[in-house]
Design an enzyme around this catalytic site. Structure first.
Site, PDB file in Angstrom:
ATOM      1  N   THR A 191     -58.150  32.401 -42.884  1.00 16.66           N
ATOM      2  CA  THR A 191     -58.514  33.804 -42.808  1.00 16.66           C
ATOM      3  C   THR A 191     -59.876  34.096 -43.426  1.00 16.66           C
ATOM      4  OG1 THR A 191     -57.213  33.935 -44.813  1.00 16.66           O
ATOM      5  CG2 THR A 191     -56.181  34.733 -42.806  1.00 16.66           C
ATOM      6  N   GLY A 251     -53.310  39.719 -48.630  1.00 10.47           N
ATOM      7  CA  GLY A 251     -54.186  38.731 -49.249  1.00 10.47           C
ATOM      8  C   GLY A 251     -55.530  39.286 -49.698  1.00 10.47           C
ATOM      9  N   ASN A 301     -66.148  41.284 -45.386  1.00  9.11           N
ATOM     10  CA  ASN A 301     -67.043  40.418 -44.634  1.00  9.11           C
ATOM     11  C   ASN A 301     -66.806  40.687 -43.149  1.00  9.11           C
ATOM     12  OD1 ASN A 301     -68.155  38.277 -43.158  1.00  9.11           O
ATOM     13  ND2 ASN A 301     -67.915  36.849 -44.862  1.00  9.11           N
ATOM     14  N   PRO A 302     -67.748  41.360 -42.488  1.00 10.44           N
ATOM     15  CA  PRO A 302     -67.533  41.743 -41.090  1.00 10.44           C
ATOM     16  C   PRO A 302     -67.256  40.543 -40.175  1.00 10.44           C
ATOM     17  CG  PRO A 302     -69.481  42.830 -41.974  1.00 10.44           C
ATOM     18  CD  PRO A 302     -69.027  41.846 -43.021  1.00 10.44           C
ATOM     19  N   LYS A 303     -67.772  39.390 -40.556  1.00  9.71           N
ATOM     20  CA  LYS A 303     -67.583  38.230 -39.692  1.00  9.71           C
ATOM     21  C   LYS A 303     -66.139  37.719 -39.742  1.00  9.71           C
ATOM     22  CE  LYS A 303     -70.688  34.483 -38.574  1.00  9.71           C
ATOM     23  NZ  LYS A 303     -71.840  33.699 -39.025  1.00  9.71           N
ATOM     24  N   LYS A 309     -58.063  47.413 -47.475  1.00 13.24           N
ATOM     25  CA  LYS A 309     -56.722  47.379 -46.880  1.00 13.24           C
ATOM     26  C   LYS A 309     -56.599  46.122 -46.024  1.00 13.24           C
ATOM     27  CE  LYS A 309     -56.162  52.327 -46.199  1.00 13.24           C
ATOM     28  NZ  LYS A 309     -55.760  53.276 -45.165  1.00 13.24           N
ATOM     29  N   VAL A 358     -56.222  43.522 -42.953  1.00 11.93           N
ATOM     30  CA  VAL A 358     -56.785  43.445 -41.612  1.00 11.93           C
ATOM     31  C   VAL A 358     -56.101  42.367 -40.758  1.00 11.93           C
ATOM     32  CG1 VAL A 358     -58.666  41.957 -42.435  1.00 11.93           C
ATOM     33  CG2 VAL A 358     -58.988  43.246 -40.347  1.00 11.93           C
ATOM     34  N   GLU A 397     -53.044  41.645 -39.787  1.00 11.10           N
ATOM     35  CA  GLU A 397     -51.970  41.904 -38.831  1.00 11.10           C
ATOM     36  C   GLU A 397     -52.193  43.149 -37.995  1.00 11.10           C
ATOM     37  OE1 GLU A 397     -49.301  41.554 -42.164  1.00 11.10           O
ATOM     38  OE2 GLU A 397     -48.026  40.220 -41.012  1.00 11.10           O
TER      39      GLU A 397
END
Ligand SMILES: Cc1cc2nc3c(=O)[nH]c(=O)nc-3n(C[C@H](O)[C@H](O)[C@H](O)COP(=O)(O)OP(=O)(O)OC[C@H]3O[C@@H](n4cnc5c(N)ncnc54)[C@H](O)[C@@H]3O)c2cc1C
Ligand code: SF4
Lengths: 330, 724
Positions: free
Chosen positions: B469, B510, B606-608, B676, B678, B680
């Protein structure tokens, strides 16, 4: 996996001799089917004799004006060969719809003809399956049979032949050339090569113990313009056909003068649609005629508990394949 | 400095461990070089219910390399479940090989330990079992009579559903089905276990290190401090590695029995039978609405199965409780014990499956109401969670829907199904709303600061995992932000039970948990250094503070946990999915052409890596919609889909171009850093979006997943559309 010995045959004689000395030996082409089945404990050869590197790996023109495909040539090299693309584009299209690029690179033409059914009962050694273990019963007959046959099946086996290449070969017409253990060779008409299950589902085809496929002969180029291979599957690549149709048309003076039509995913062998072919020969290539032909082709379908959809899908697929084949002139 | 993307969070930096992975240097559980290793291969039952009456190991024992064969006859006695069905989410033990009973097809009934993997596998195939077979419960329909309510919490209601339906101008009652699915992470489940005089060390592919440690300790009834679990890299889990499965126990047991380290890898085929599954759900939805679109009633009844020896309930109704404003609401869950392995959480448990039902039903209602499905959802928005009366910490569902509609070109959607054609194709657009709980849990971390020639190096340690992830990367970015040093000066060490405790990876907790844990450790370090040096961190920086304090090495720990504000709010991520599909007019073939996912999930560290999570989720959602399905053989109870040749996931050609928009947001109520989950959100409601698009293209409602050509070709248009 069971222990086995490995023999790299340098000549066809070596391969034939090795096989004659061990009735439990198997030839190895690309191994994409045989090795998978060995891992599943379905195929249990005590020896594998690699034939993939033998010299039968070229495409040459033959004296019928057609071409001969070496049995050891890979599916990719065959499908992408300029002579095949130009003269039998239907074959090329069908072969390229199969499996994945990686598998096609490994798979040989001989192995493709001999690949075994994908029936899940055949793959699971603890299940009843007459093909794997004659007399144990057919798990699919009253079980999970959504992917199984609608033509030519028997109570002892309802499996389908999974190959795409073979459907195109059935539509085109071809001859299989075999080398016998006594070193003579024989030929079999392609449509007679695979068989229906009858009482002996363990026999997929008419090859005899120890024989090696060396080549597939194609007669003169066919359906160079009006052809289509339609494959309906559950995802766009790396899936076997639910239904496939190989269609080739020759149109002259607004009439169909020659036609090749075969279906995959419906029977224990590539299913040549002879009645539909006969119906359409000499007729105009209209949607109405295509629909008539499709109806005729599916008339004898015998469904199982889970595969009724194949009848509707089969009709639609035949019409669409013919329309697409026709559209290629325009 | 503010343009330096190597400092702080929010920057699209490459994965810090990416190089290791590409070079094959990132070690996964079965890759550790342990001396004197033996190999174990599990043996699976070939019946679904009954008892073992005889075992013949003679042939197997004769084989070269075989060290030992374990069956229930000579296995270690382990802590056992009590008589009642234990809930798997709370049980910490995994007994295996304890008696002759068989509960499902493929259950472990033995183990061969040999010098090589190949020898173990071959010998395993030679062990012969004789069974006394009983008729298994493998048929969903005929098990209905056994349905029971697992716990009091399985049901929920507010208002009165009958009254709500009676007050409605338009109503809907429909049933939606999702099949058994399997997690199938790329990395097979595996363990290398060493039992050393009551001490256990295990390299194990697990999502939650602490959980695996407890399971091993409790099952063998040893102290937790004697167990060390290590998993620096985990090749995906999707929930299947949340808890230690039986192979973990078998690996440890094998090592205990032969006095050597043992590797046990679950084969791909066993990934179907021995690492849990997502169960089949039958979901009945009732909706009532006034003609202006306001909801008057919403109910969601789920029927699914559990095993005969453990209990797991996937809460499909969660989403129906809280997503829309409606005074009357009812949610129930029923389970049927069946001779299938225990189901367990798979990516977005409850939400992924539940939202397929709810968001399909919302689309059906919008159609009945002659309302745009975007408008219908917007109309029923609520800023207070109706199931708890707590305000949402933040909820931008309407924004997701509206911005998405604009960007996607929703206005070009054909209003009437089946009216937009492209050659042989029918074109349709679909939308769905999504929500996924954004939990955040107590997390500790340690920071070690080293000063060398005026340069600081920081090491962060925690027992968190990176299951692909991006945990390593976001933890490094967080530490970089709070320590105000470059990411290149930070080492992150994860996946070791000797490190401070975290909740591990799962449930989308996480990122928020790990980052806040790392933050707390870094903040504590700075505060302590300020005291020791008499300098201010903001002016001096760590190096100067350490010099002033005469320190070359400094360690600090920190713990972050949810505060009162968090508990006073309902904390969810929200999103919207838009899909365009092309469906062949005749053949049943269809393609997903494009997809847009708008996500509102707090601060994006981290947008990536976040983008990777969302598009991965969308692809998995598409798999759920059009491909994934584990079929139970109707007479014997084995799975007929048993490899990737027949358990289909989508290929690239099936998939659309996926665009992702993250709404800028920091949810400081959720936690100090505003993060928050991301992981799922992406999968949630993608299936409904696709099914709704297929309806828009064809007028056919596909209520049973997966949607395949064989189903589509025989499906009929909705009755009211038949005359078109
Ligand atoms: C996941 C997957 C998906 C696939 N999808 C498709 C698909 O969509 N469409 C499709 O058509 N196929 C598909 N295939 C099948 C693939 O085309 C066949 O496995 C392949 O063609 C077999 O060729 P091979 O050379 O690897 O055969 P091998 O596995 O080497 O051999 C197969 C059999 O032929 C025998 N044999 C091989 N060569 C000779 C010879 N020259 N003479 C005599 N006997 C010989 C072997 O003894 C063995 O019994 C798929 C396969 C896999 C694994
Ligand atoms: S259909 Fe044929 S291959 Fe399948 S189980 Fe029956 S006998 Fe075996």
């Amino acid at each position: 996996m069971r222990p086995f010995t490995y023999t790299q045959a340098k000549t066809i004689q070596e391969a034939l001799t090795a096989s004659a000395n061990n009735t439990e030996a198997k030839y190895l082409g690309g191994g994409t089917n045989l090795v998978d089945l060995m891992k599943e404990d379905v195929e249990r050869p005590s020896q594998i004799i690699e034939v993939a590197d033998l010299d039968f790996d070229t495409i040459t023109s033959n004296d019928t004006g057609g071409f001969t495909l070496g049995a050891m040539l890979s599916n990719s090299e065959t499908a992408n060969h300029p002579d095949i693309r130009k003269n039998y584009p239907l074959l090329s299209m069908a072969m390229l719809s199969a499996a994945t690029a990686q598998i096609r690179n490994m798979a040989t033409n001989g192995g493709n003809l001999l690949q075994r059914t994908r029936c899940p009962y055949f793959f699971e050694a603890s299940m009843p399956c007459n093909k794997r273990e004659p007399g144990s019963g057919c798990g699919a007959l009253e079980g999970a049979n959504a992917k199984h046959a609608i033509f030519g099946w028997s109570e002892s086996c309802v499996a389908t032949h999974p190959s795409d290449m073979c459907v195109a070969l059935a539509a085109l017409g071809a001859t299989v050339i075999l080398q016998k253990p006594d070193r003579t060779s024989r030929t079999i008409e392609f449509t007679d090569f695979h068989r229906l299950p009858g009482e002996q589902p363990e026999k997929d085809n008419t090859i005899l113990p120890g024989e090696i496929i060396t080549a597939i002969d194609l007669t003169q180029p066919k359906f160079k313009t009006n052809y289509h291979y339609l494959k309906i599957r559950e995802r766009s690549s790396y899936a076997f056909a639910l239904i496939s149709v190989a269609a080739g048309l020759k149109i002259f003076g607004g009439m169909i003068t020659d036609i090749g039509l075969a279906m995959g995913g419906v029977a224990h062998k590539p299913w040549k649609l002879t009645k539909a072919e006969a119906f359409l020969t000499g007729k105009m290539p209209t949607t109405a005629n295509f629909e008539q032909a499709a109806k005729l082709a599916l008339k004898d379908a015998k469904i199982l508990s889970e595969n009724e959809y194949k009848v509707t899908m089969g009709k639609k697929a035949i019409v669409r394949a013919l329309e697409q084949a026709l559209a290629k002139t325009a | 400095m503010d343009t330096d993307i190597s400092i702080g969070t929010g920057n699209p930096i490459d994965r810090v461990e990416g190089r290791l992975k590409v070079m094959g240097l990132a070690k996964y559980a079965s890759e550790f070089n342990v001396k004197n290793l033996a190999y174990a291969q599990g043996i699976n039952s070939t019946i679904a219910k009954g008892t073992i009456t005889a075992i013949d190991t003679s042939e197997a024992e004769k084989q070269k390399g075989v060290i030992k064969i374990l069956t229930y006859k000579n296995a270690d006695k382990l802590k056992h479940y009590e008589e009642e069905l234990p809930a798997i989410s709370t049980s910490s033990i995994q007994p295996v090989l304890q008696n002759a009973d068989v509960h499902y097809y493929g259950e472990y009934v033995g183990l061969v330990i040999a010098e090589t993997f190949e020898q173990a596998q071959y010998a395993a195939s030679l062990v012969k079992y004789t069974y006394s077979e009983k008729k298994p419960d493998i048929d969903f329909d005929s098990s209905r009579g056994k349905a029971y309510k697992p716990t009091e919490k399985s049901d929920y209601s507010r208002g009165n559903i009958m009254q709500g339906m009676a007050e409605a101008d338009v109503t809907l009652e429909q049933t939606y089905n999702t099949p058994i699915e399997h997690h199938h992470p790329m990395e097979l489940h595996a363990i290398i276990a060493s039992w050393n005089n009551g001490d256990v060390q295990a390299y194990a592919s697990q999502q939650i290190i602490d959980d695996a440690t407890i399971t091993i300790a409790d099952t063998f009834q040893i102290e937790k401090k004697n167990v060390r679990v290590i998993a620096p890299f985990v090749g995906g889990g999707f929930g299947s590695k949340l808890h230690a499965k039986q192979h973990v126990i078998l690996g440890v047991m094998a090592s205990k029995q032969i006095g050597r380290p043992v590797q046990m890898t679950v084969t791909r085929n066993q990934m179907f039978t021995n690492t849990n599954l997502r169960q089949r759900n039958e979901q009945k939805i009732q909706v009532g609405a006034k003609s202006d679109g306001s909801l008057t009633a919403l109910s969601h009844d789920t029927l699914s199965h559990t095993s005969t020896y453990e209990e797991f309930q996937e809460s499909c109704g969660t989403v129906t409780k809280m997503l829309y404003k409606t005074p009357n609401n009812k949610v129930t869950h029923r389970l049927m014990p069946m001779n299938l392995q225990t189901p367990f959480a798979m990516r977005a448990p409850g939400e992924a499956t539940g939202s397929f039902a709810l968001e399909s039903a919302m689309d059906e209602m919008a159609w009945k109401l002659k309302m745009d499905p975007v408008d219908f959802r917007v109309k029923n928005d609520t800023q207070v969670d109706p199931s708890s009366d707590k305000p949402f910490s933040s909820r931008l569902l309407n924004e997701c829907l509206k911005i998405g509609a604009e960007e996607f070109g929703w206005k070009n959607r054909p209003q009437e199904p089946g009216t937009k054609e492209e050659g042989n194709w029918l074109v349709g657009y679909g939308v769905s709303g999504a929500s996924r709980r954004a939990p955040y849990q107590k997390t500790s971390a340690k920071v070690i600061l080293e000063l060398k020639d005026t340069k600081v190096r920081a090491t962060i340690q925690m027992d968190a995992t990176d299951i692909g992830t991006g945990s390593y990367t976001i933890i490094a970015q967080t530490a970089s932000e709070y320590l105000n040093i470059s990411v290149s000066q930070i080492d992150v060490e994860l996946g070791d039970s000797d490190f401070p405790k975290t909740p591990g990876s799962g449930g989308s907790w996480g990122a928020a948990s790990f980052s806040n844990g790392a933050r707390a450790a870094c903040e504590n370090a700075l505060t302590a250094l300020e005291e020791k040096s008499g300098l201010k961190a903001a002016d001096a920086g760590i190096a100067k503070m350490m010099q002033a304090g005469n320190l070359n090495l400094f360690e600090a720990e920190g713990t972050a946990e949810p505060d009162e504000e968090f508990k006073k709010h309902s904390v969810f991520s929200f999103g919207a999915n838009f899909t365009e599909v092309w469906v062949d007019k005749d053949t049943g073939v269809f393609r997903i052409k494009r997809m847009l996912n708008v996500a509102s999930c707090g601060k994006i560290l981290n947008p990536k890596t976040a983008f990777g999570q969302i598009i991965g989720g969308c692809a998995m959602g598409a798999g759920m919609a059009i491909a994934e399905q584990t079929k139970v053989e109707p007479n014997y109870g084995n799975f007929i889909t048993r490899s990737f040749a027949d358990y289909h996931v989508p290929v690239n050609l099936d998939m659309a171009n996926i665009d992702v928009i993250f709404l800028p947001e920091e949810d400081k109520i959720a936690n100090k850093m505003g993060i928050k989950g991301v992981g799922e959100l992406g999968i949630t409601s993608v299936a409904a979006s696709i099914a709704n698009a297929i309806f828009n293209a064809t007028g056919k409602r596909m209520r049973d997943l997966p949607i395949t050509p064989e189903k589509l070709i025989v499906a009929q248009k909705e009755p009211e559309l038949l005359n078109w």
